[in-house]
Design an enzyme around this catalytic site. Structure first.
Site, PDB file in Angstrom:
ATOM      1  NE  ARG A  71       9.261  19.010 -16.027  1.00 41.02           N
ATOM      2  CZ  ARG A  71      10.418  18.821 -15.390  1.00 41.02           C
ATOM      3  NH1 ARG A  71      10.613  17.703 -14.726  1.00 41.02           N
ATOM      4  NH2 ARG A  71      11.358  19.729 -15.417  1.00 41.02           N
ATOM      5  CB  CYS A 114      13.788  14.738 -16.511  1.00 41.98           C
ATOM      6  SG  CYS A 114      12.219  15.305 -17.201  1.00 41.98           S
ATOM      7  CG  ASP A 126      16.832  17.004 -24.562  1.00 38.85           C
ATOM      8  OD1 ASP A 126      16.815  18.243 -24.546  1.00 38.85           O
ATOM      9  OD2 ASP A 126      17.321  16.328 -23.622  1.00 38.85           O
ATOM     10  CE  LYS A 183      11.654  21.038 -21.686  1.00 38.94           C
ATOM     11  NZ  LYS A 183      12.685  21.122 -20.642  1.00 38.94           N
ATOM     12  CG  ASN A 184      15.118  22.660 -23.153  1.00 42.67           C
ATOM     13  OD1 ASN A 184      14.319  22.712 -22.211  1.00 42.67           O
ATOM     14  ND2 ASN A 184      15.600  21.514 -23.609  1.00 42.67           N
ATOM     15  NE  ARG A 210      19.461  17.235 -15.497  1.00 45.70           N
ATOM     16  CZ  ARG A 210      18.388  17.686 -16.157  1.00 45.70           C
ATOM     17  NH1 ARG A 210      17.191  17.304 -15.778  1.00 45.70           N
ATOM     18  NH2 ARG A 210      18.524  18.532 -17.148  1.00 45.70           N
TER      19      ARG A 210
HETATM   20  C1  EPZ Z   1      19.643  21.289 -20.595  1.00 46.57           C
HETATM   21  O1  EPZ Z   1      19.796  20.708 -19.314  1.00 46.57           O
HETATM   22  C2  EPZ Z   1      18.235  20.932 -21.052  1.00 46.57           C
HETATM   23  N1  EPZ Z   1      17.255  21.469 -20.127  1.00 46.57           N
HETATM   24  C3  EPZ Z   1      18.080  19.412 -21.131  1.00 46.57           C
HETATM   25  O2  EPZ Z   1      16.775  19.143 -21.679  1.00 46.57           O
HETATM   26  C4  EPZ Z   1      19.136  18.849 -22.080  1.00 46.57           C
HETATM   27  O3  EPZ Z   1      19.050  17.444 -22.072  1.00 46.57           O
HETATM   28  C5  EPZ Z   1      20.527  19.290 -21.614  1.00 46.57           C
HETATM   29  O4  EPZ Z   1      20.583  20.728 -21.524  1.00 46.57           O
HETATM   30  C6  EPZ Z   1      21.615  18.839 -22.573  1.00 46.57           C
HETATM   31  O5  EPZ Z   1      21.376  19.346 -23.843  1.00 46.57           O
HETATM   32  C7  EPZ Z   1      16.926  22.778 -20.189  1.00 46.57           C
HETATM   33  O6  EPZ Z   1      17.457  23.524 -20.991  1.00 46.57           O
HETATM   34  C8  EPZ Z   1      15.878  23.249 -19.234  1.00 46.57           C
HETATM   35  P1  EPZ Z   1      23.765  20.359 -19.076  1.00 46.57           P
HETATM   36  P2  EPZ Z   1      21.103  21.087 -18.410  1.00 46.57           P
HETATM   37  O7  EPZ Z   1      24.154  21.276 -17.987  1.00 46.57           O
HETATM   38  O8  EPZ Z   1      21.476  22.497 -18.639  1.00 46.57           O
HETATM   39  C9  EPZ Z   1      26.714  17.620 -16.506  1.00 46.57           C
HETATM   40  C10 EPZ Z   1      14.636  18.198 -21.778  1.00 46.57           C
HETATM   41  O9  EPZ Z   1      14.218  17.033 -21.908  1.00 46.57           O
HETATM   42  N2  EPZ Z   1      26.833  18.788 -15.630  1.00 46.57           N
HETATM   43  O10 EPZ Z   1      24.171  20.683 -20.477  1.00 46.57           O
HETATM   44  O11 EPZ Z   1      20.854  20.645 -17.031  1.00 46.57           O
HETATM   45  C11 EPZ Z   1      25.337  16.988 -16.429  1.00 46.57           C
HETATM   46  O12 EPZ Z   1      25.290  16.079 -15.357  1.00 46.57           O
HETATM   47  C12 EPZ Z   1      15.811  18.470 -20.853  1.00 46.57           C
HETATM   48  O13 EPZ Z   1      14.156  19.195 -22.377  1.00 46.57           O
HETATM   49  C13 EPZ Z   1      27.754  18.752 -14.578  1.00 46.57           C
HETATM   50  O14 EPZ Z   1      28.454  17.762 -14.381  1.00 46.57           O
HETATM   51  O15 EPZ Z   1      22.197  20.133 -19.068  1.00 46.57           O
HETATM   52  C14 EPZ Z   1      25.208  16.312 -17.773  1.00 46.57           C
HETATM   53  O16 EPZ Z   1      25.865  15.068 -17.728  1.00 46.57           O
HETATM   54  C15 EPZ Z   1      16.345  17.208 -20.217  1.00 46.57           C
HETATM   55  N3  EPZ Z   1      27.861  19.832 -13.767  1.00 46.57           N
HETATM   56  C16 EPZ Z   1      25.983  17.240 -18.714  1.00 46.57           C
HETATM   57  O17 EPZ Z   1      26.819  18.034 -17.868  1.00 46.57           O
HETATM   58  C17 EPZ Z   1      27.095  20.961 -13.964  1.00 46.57           C
HETATM   59  O18 EPZ Z   1      27.266  21.938 -13.215  1.00 46.57           O
HETATM   60  C18 EPZ Z   1      25.111  18.169 -19.542  1.00 46.57           C
HETATM   61  O19 EPZ Z   1      24.279  18.890 -18.672  1.00 46.57           O
HETATM   62  C19 EPZ Z   1      26.163  20.970 -15.033  1.00 46.57           C
HETATM   63  C20 EPZ Z   1      26.062  19.887 -15.850  1.00 46.57           C
END
Ligand code: EPZ
Length: 429
Positions: free
Chosen positions: A404, A116, A313, A22-23, A121
């Site tokens: 999803r 989610c 995850d 998915k990701n 986020r």
């Molecule tokens: C991706 O989300 C995945 N989703 C998530 O999977 C996964 O948990 C996550 O990466 C971490 O591995 C998809 O790929 C669609 P991040 P993403 O940006 O990109 C903070 C699932 O269950 N952050 O790496 O949104 C954020 O708050 C889903 O399949 C900022 O502060 O994750 C978090 O604490 C859930 N500012 C951390 O970074 C930003 O601009 C990691 O978020 C972006 C992120």
């Protein structure tokens, strides 16, 4: 909304297959708009986040078809550069259309993404990365607008945290610039490598994907008549089946997976007393012995962090096993520190948790008891399914998130002997 009805306590045995990631597929579906031609994405999971993304592609002017596990997209004529709010808010990955549209049209507008509710986020890292590339980014209360000032800029981008989505967005925006872009502090997840592979398939020059420093030499346009790309296996779906097998299985073989992508998950389960065999050539993982052969032991501490650490995850997915293991465990999540929404639901099944600002302490008890529980988000819902499979008796899991990220979950689990079905559910309260 669906209700999953499980008659748990049955021993799971046999063969099950992981689908496409998915990701990985979601950002690649954004990337296909860079190519003025037809792209066929193979091993594409039939899940609701994919269908939402295909609708976004249609709204931009693409011709889209999903047949079986192949999505065919003709992006010859992109006529819009704005993502509709009603689509953007349905999934987190809609944000990667920002970078993709900048590369294709030079400008982009999207409402804030959904996803989610697993913690804060924000998208500040995405916005700052695009600004590092000389792109004008304006965020208002309702949407983000971005416009290139120079198509050949390139430059150096510094991510303050290895955000997966921000790395993907930066890759997508850099792919449309004929200059050279350096991305420092990049995420190194396998899904990033998959996206880079697709971009290289259409003609980008990318080095370092899968490391913290990625170099991109893009092009101002891409015109490939026919592109075929096969998505990598879903490592979190694989982890889900492995956890279910560890909790309630004996001799469960997972096919179509990449064992190397979930080594920390395999390591923790072996520390708990599971016997697991992996075959990277054959893309299989076999759970030989699990909780059904004797109560598992606490692994002590589980810390979820950025790849290649234990994946966030898969953090909810291990909670049912820790709840029934011998001893006390401590779980912390450095990516989403508040991601413990399934703890309250597992308490309904007898789990003994205490939550602090540092993490979750779990006091194992002999076994969980069946109950009616709620799926609070995608991976919490999957965790409740795992708990229901391990607890003797009838457990129901109600919620709208599992579809999803998991295609034909009940059918696949029934294939290894689970007694599980899904029925439509309408919350009239
Ligand atoms: C991706 O989300 C995945 N989703 C998530 O999977 C996964 O948990 C996550 O990466 C971490 O591995 C998809 O790929 C669609 P991040 P993403 O940006 O990109 C903070 C699932 O269950 N952050 O790496 O949104 C954020 O708050 C889903 O399949 C900022 O502060 O994750 C978090 O604490 C859930 N500012 C951390 O970074 C930003 O601009 C990691 O978020 C972006 C992120």
């Amino acid at each position: 909304m669906l209700k999953y009805i499980i008659n748990g306590g049955r021993v799971l045995r046999g063969d099950i297959s992981a689908g496409g990631s998915k990701n990985a597929v979601l950002p690649i579906l954004s990337a296909v708009i860079l190519n003025r031609g037809v792209t066929r994405i193979h091993n594409c999971p039939d899940i609701s986040d994919v269908r939402i993304t295909l609708n976004i592609l249609r709204s931009l002017g693409c011709r889209v078809d999903l047949t079986g596990s192949t999505a065919e997209i003709d992006a010859s004529d992109i006529i819009f550069s704005k993502i509709r709010a009603k689509d953007a808010c349905k999934c987190r990955s809609s944000i990667t259309f920002l970078g993709a549209l900048l590369s294709r049209t030079g400008k982009a507008e999207t409402a804030y993404p959904g996803g989610c509710s697993i913690g804060k986020r924000p998208i500040d890292i995405h916005e700052n990365a695009l600004r590092d590339m000389g792109i004008n980014v304006i965020g208002s209360a309702s949407c983000i607008q971005a416009e290139r000032t120079d198509r050949t800029s390139g430059g150096s981008v510094f991510l303050r945290f290895p955000s997966v989505g921000a790395t993907e967005n930066t890759l997508l925006a850099a792919a449309g610039s004929s200059g050279t872009t350096h991305i420092y502090g990049a995420a190194s997840e396998p899904e990033i490598v998959c996206l880079a592979e697709y971009l290289m398939t259409i003609g980008s020059e990318i080095q370092g994907a899968g490391t913290g420093h990625i170099t991109v030499r893009g092009r101002e346009s891409y015109e490939n008549d026919n592109v075929d790309y096969t998505v990598c296996p879903d490592r979190i779906e694989t982890a889900t089946y492995l956890m279910a097998a560890a909790a309630a299985g004996s001799g469960v073989r997972i096919h179509g997976c990449s064992p190397a992508h979930i080594l920390p998950v395999i390591d923790v389960l072996c520390e708990m007393g599971c016997e697991i065999e992996t075959d990277g050539d054959d893309n299989t993982i076999t759970l030989v012995r699990g909780a059904m052969h004797g109560r598992l032991e606490s692994p002590g501490i589980v810390i979820a962090d950025a790849y290649p650490s234990y994946p966030t995850d898969a953090q909810p997915l291990i909670l049912p096993l820790l709840a029934a293991a011998k001893g006390v465990s401590f779980v912390a999540d450095r990516i989403f520190p508040e991601r413990f929404s399934c703890a309250n639901e597992l308490r309904k099944m007898g789990a003994r948790f205490s939550v602090s600002k540092y993490g979750l302490t779990v006091k194992g008890r002999r076994s969980l008891k069946s109950a009616d529980v709620i799926s609070r988000d995608l991976r919490a819902g999957a965790a409740m399914i795992i708990a229901g499979l391990s607890a003797c008796g009838r457990t129901t899991v109600t919620g709208g998130f599992i579809g999803r990220g998991y295609g034909s979950l009940c059918e696949k689990l029934r294939g290894i002997g689970a007694e599980i079905r899904e029925v439509p559910y309408q919350n009239l309260s």
